[in-house]
Design a protein around this motif. Structure first.
Motif, PDB file in Angstrom:
ATOM      1  N   PRO A  98       0.829  -1.224   0.000  1.00 14.14           N
ATOM      2  CA  PRO A  98       0.000   0.000   0.000  1.00 14.14           C
ATOM      3  C   PRO A  98       0.856   1.265   0.000  1.00 14.14           C
ATOM      4  O   PRO A  98       1.981   1.274   0.498  1.00 14.14           O
ATOM      5  N   LEU A  99       0.277   2.314  -0.574  1.00  9.64           N
ATOM      6  CA  LEU A  99       0.940   3.611  -0.572  1.00  9.64           C
ATOM      7  C   LEU A  99       1.063   4.129   0.848  1.00  9.64           C
ATOM      8  O   LEU A  99       0.245   3.815   1.711  1.00  9.64           O
ATOM      9  N   HIS A 100       2.104   4.921   1.092  1.00  8.24           N
ATOM     10  CA  HIS A 100       2.304   5.556   2.395  1.00  8.24           C
ATOM     11  C   HIS A 100       1.193   6.583   2.572  1.00  8.24           C
ATOM     12  O   HIS A 100       1.044   7.486   1.753  1.00  8.24           O
ATOM     13  N   ASP A 101       0.389   6.449   3.620  1.00 11.64           N
ATOM     14  CA  ASP A 101      -0.789   7.288   3.806  1.00 11.64           C
ATOM     15  C   ASP A 101      -0.658   8.090   5.099  1.00 11.64           C
ATOM     16  O   ASP A 101      -0.819   7.547   6.200  1.00 11.64           O
ATOM     17  N   GLU A 102      -0.360   9.389   4.981  1.00 10.92           N
ATOM     18  CA  GLU A 102      -0.192  10.239   6.151  1.00 10.92           C
ATOM     19  C   GLU A 102      -1.490  10.381   6.937  1.00 10.92           C
ATOM     20  O   GLU A 102      -1.464  10.490   8.159  1.00 10.92           O
ATOM     21  N   ASP A 103      -2.643  10.374   6.256  1.00  7.36           N
ATOM     22  CA  ASP A 103      -3.919  10.455   6.973  1.00  7.36           C
ATOM     23  C   ASP A 103      -4.117   9.233   7.865  1.00  7.36           C
ATOM     24  O   ASP A 103      -4.560   9.355   9.006  1.00  7.36           O
ATOM     25  N   ALA A 104      -3.782   8.045   7.352  1.00  7.21           N
ATOM     26  CA  ALA A 104      -3.922   6.823   8.146  1.00  7.21           C
ATOM     27  C   ALA A 104      -2.952   6.832   9.329  1.00  7.21           C
ATOM     28  O   ALA A 104      -3.309   6.419  10.437  1.00  7.21           O
ATOM     29  N   ILE A 105      -1.735   7.302   9.109  1.00 11.20           N
ATOM     30  CA  ILE A 105      -0.754   7.387  10.197  1.00 11.20           C
ATOM     31  C   ILE A 105      -1.247   8.367  11.259  1.00 11.20           C
ATOM     32  O   ILE A 105      -1.156   8.099  12.461  1.00 11.20           O
ATOM     33  N   PHE A 106      -1.785   9.505  10.824  1.00 11.27           N
ATOM     34  CA  PHE A 106      -2.320  10.501  11.739  1.00 11.27           C
ATOM     35  C   PHE A 106      -3.448   9.905  12.581  1.00 11.27           C
ATOM     36  O   PHE A 106      -3.488  10.064  13.803  1.00 11.27           O
ATOM     37  N   LYS A 107      -4.377   9.180  11.937  1.00 13.53           N
ATOM     38  CA  LYS A 107      -5.490   8.566  12.661  1.00 13.53           C
ATOM     39  C   LYS A 107      -4.994   7.522  13.652  1.00 13.53           C
ATOM     40  O   LYS A 107      -5.500   7.428  14.776  1.00 13.53           O
ATOM     41  N   SER A 108      -4.014   6.730  13.258  1.00 11.30           N
ATOM     42  CA  SER A 108      -3.451   5.712  14.145  1.00 11.30           C
ATOM     43  C   SER A 108      -2.782   6.349  15.364  1.00 11.30           C
ATOM     44  O   SER A 108      -2.986   5.915  16.503  1.00 11.30           O
ATOM     45  N   GLU A 109      -1.982   7.390  15.115  1.00  4.27           N
ATOM     46  CA  GLU A 109      -1.300   8.076  16.222  1.00  4.27           C
ATOM     47  C   GLU A 109      -2.297   8.730  17.170  1.00  4.27           C
ATOM     48  O   GLU A 109      -2.150   8.654  18.391  1.00  4.27           O
ATOM     49  N   THR A 110      -3.337   9.373  16.610  1.00 10.50           N
ATOM     50  CA  THR A 110      -4.321  10.022  17.485  1.00 10.50           C
ATOM     51  C   THR A 110      -5.101   8.987  18.289  1.00 10.50           C
ATOM     52  O   THR A 110      -5.381   9.208  19.475  1.00 10.50           O
ATOM     53  N   ALA A 111      -5.423   7.851  17.674  1.00  8.84           N
ATOM     54  CA  ALA A 111      -6.131   6.795  18.415  1.00  8.84           C
ATOM     55  C   ALA A 111      -5.272   6.269  19.561  1.00  8.84           C
ATOM     56  O   ALA A 111      -5.774   6.076  20.680  1.00  8.84           O
ATOM     57  N   ASN A 112      -4.002   6.044  19.313  1.00  2.00           N
ATOM     58  CA  ASN A 112      -3.094   5.568  20.370  1.00  2.00           C
ATOM     59  C   ASN A 112      -2.971   6.593  21.487  1.00  2.00           C
ATOM     60  O   ASN A 112      -2.947   6.238  22.666  1.00  2.00           O
ATOM     61  N   LEU A 113      -2.873   7.861  21.123  1.00  2.00           N
ATOM     62  CA  LEU A 113      -2.732   8.906  22.133  1.00  2.00           C
ATOM     63  C   LEU A 113      -4.011   9.076  22.956  1.00  2.00           C
ATOM     64  O   LEU A 113      -3.953   9.394  24.144  1.00  2.00           O
ATOM     65  N   LYS A 114      -5.169   8.860  22.337  1.00  2.00           N
ATOM     66  CA  LYS A 114      -6.429   8.970  23.069  1.00  2.00           C
ATOM     67  C   LYS A 114      -6.588   7.834  24.082  1.00  2.00           C
ATOM     68  O   LYS A 114      -7.174   8.013  25.139  1.00  2.00           O
ATOM     69  N   LEU A 115      -6.054   6.659  23.745  1.00  2.79           N
ATOM     70  CA  LEU A 115      -6.168   5.502  24.623  1.00  2.79           C
ATOM     71  C   LEU A 115      -5.244   5.592  25.838  1.00  2.79           C
ATOM     72  O   LEU A 115      -5.557   5.061  26.899  1.00  2.79           O
ATOM     73  N   ALA A 116      -4.108   6.208  25.680  1.00  5.30           N
ATOM     74  CA  ALA A 116      -3.104   6.247  26.752  1.00  5.30           C
ATOM     75  C   ALA A 116      -3.575   7.152  27.890  1.00  5.30           C
ATOM     76  O   ALA A 116      -3.896   8.314  27.679  1.00  5.30           O
ATOM     77  N   GLN A 117      -3.618   6.580  29.071  1.00  6.77           N
ATOM     78  CA  GLN A 117      -3.979   7.353  30.263  1.00  6.77           C
ATOM     79  C   GLN A 117      -2.699   7.862  30.913  1.00  6.77           C
ATOM     80  O   GLN A 117      -1.723   7.121  31.033  1.00  6.77           O
ATOM     81  N   THR A 118      -2.708   9.093  31.341  1.00  2.00           N
ATOM     82  CA  THR A 118      -1.510   9.646  31.962  1.00  2.00           C
ATOM     83  C   THR A 118      -1.872  10.767  32.914  1.00  2.00           C
ATOM     84  O   THR A 118      -2.959  11.334  32.846  1.00  2.00           O
ATOM     85  N   THR A 119      -0.950  11.047  33.791  1.00  2.00           N
ATOM     86  CA  THR A 119      -1.084  12.216  34.646  1.00  2.00           C
ATOM     87  C   THR A 119       0.044  13.169  34.293  1.00  2.00           C
ATOM     88  O   THR A 119       1.135  12.741  33.909  1.00  2.00           O
ATOM     89  N   GLN A 120      -0.243  14.440  34.425  1.00  2.42           N
ATOM     90  CA  GLN A 120       0.779  15.419  34.069  1.00  2.42           C
ATOM     91  C   GLN A 120       1.842  15.502  35.151  1.00  2.42           C
ATOM     92  O   GLN A 120       1.547  15.373  36.328  1.00  2.42           O
ATOM     93  N   ARG A 121       3.059  15.710  34.700  1.00  2.00           N
ATOM     94  CA  ARG A 121       4.180  15.929  35.609  1.00  2.00           C
ATOM     95  C   ARG A 121       4.859  17.223  35.203  1.00  2.00           C
ATOM     96  O   ARG A 121       5.190  17.403  34.034  1.00  2.00           O
ATOM     97  N   TRP A 122       5.067  18.084  36.167  1.00  2.00           N
ATOM     98  CA  TRP A 122       5.686  19.376  35.917  1.00  2.00           C
ATOM     99  C   TRP A 122       4.917  20.157  34.850  1.00  2.00           C
ATOM    100  O   TRP A 122       5.490  20.888  34.054  1.00  2.00           O
TER     101      TRP A 122
END
Length: 199
Positions: A98-122
């Motif tokens: 498949p062609l390199h798809d920046e939209d798909a990479i963007f969606k994948s990264e945003t989905a991963n970031l939405k799933l990750a739970q974190t607390t802020q430090r500093w």
């Protein structure tokens, strides 16, 4: 050296860096839109600082190596790198992968970031900062290698190659800031094919 002699080096550095900078910008945009711009900028700034340290630490050390050995080593790596890009571009053009798809990479990264739970430090989100840091550092190391490679180990060509890479980074940064979306319309497969031929 004249601009005609420098044009292939500057063009190859610009085009290869353009592809890598688009990939880094996609990751940074994903971090900024999902987790906030502060950790995206902090992670990017730390990655750029690490790249500067890496370049200034390793650059002089590389120039101490015998020129012929350095050129042979860089030439082999460049040949392998160019053949890899050319092979992937041909396979993507033929529809085999498949062609390199920046939209798909963007969606994948945003989905991963939405799933990750974190607390802020500093006052900064560590997962978001680490994601931006990793993305920019990895793509930046590739750009640094490409600058060295297209300069073919020649100290006289490193400056012009670095200018080509810097121009690509500035162009991508300006475009990403202006549109706040992944740069999906950049014809990465065509660029990789062209760069594979140039290299």
């Amino acid at each position: 050296m004249t601009w005609i002699e420098l044009a292939p080096t500057v063009s190859a550095a610009f085009l290869t860096s353009l592809v890598e900078c688009v990939e880094a910008a996609t990751i940074m945009l994903a971090v900024g839109t999902v987790r906030g711009w502060k950790p995206a900028f902090v992670g990017t700034g730390l990655a750029l600082a690490a790249l500067v340290v890496l370049v200034f630490a390793l650059g002089p050390a590389l120039l101490q190596l015998p020129e012929q050995a350095l050129q042979l080593f860089v030439g082999i790596l460049l040949l392998l790198f160019g053949m890899r890009w050319l092979r992937k571009a041909i396979l993507r053009g033929a529809g085999i992968i498949p062609l390199h798809d920046e939209d798909a990479i963007f969606k994948s990264e945003t989905a991963n970031l939405k799933l990750a739970q974190t607390t802020q430090r500093w006052g900064v989100d560590p997962i978001a900062m680490a994601t931006a840091f990793k993305g920019v550092l990895l793509e930046g190391v590739e750009v640094a290698f490409l600058v060295l490679a297209v300069a073919a180990g020649s100290p006289a060509l490193i400056g012009p190659a670095a200018l080509g890479a810097l121009a690509a980074a500035l162009l991508v940064t300006t475009a990403a800031v202006a549109i706040h979306k992944p740069l999906a319309r950049v014809p990465e497969n065509t660029l990789k094919f062209a760069v594979g031929v140039l290299i």
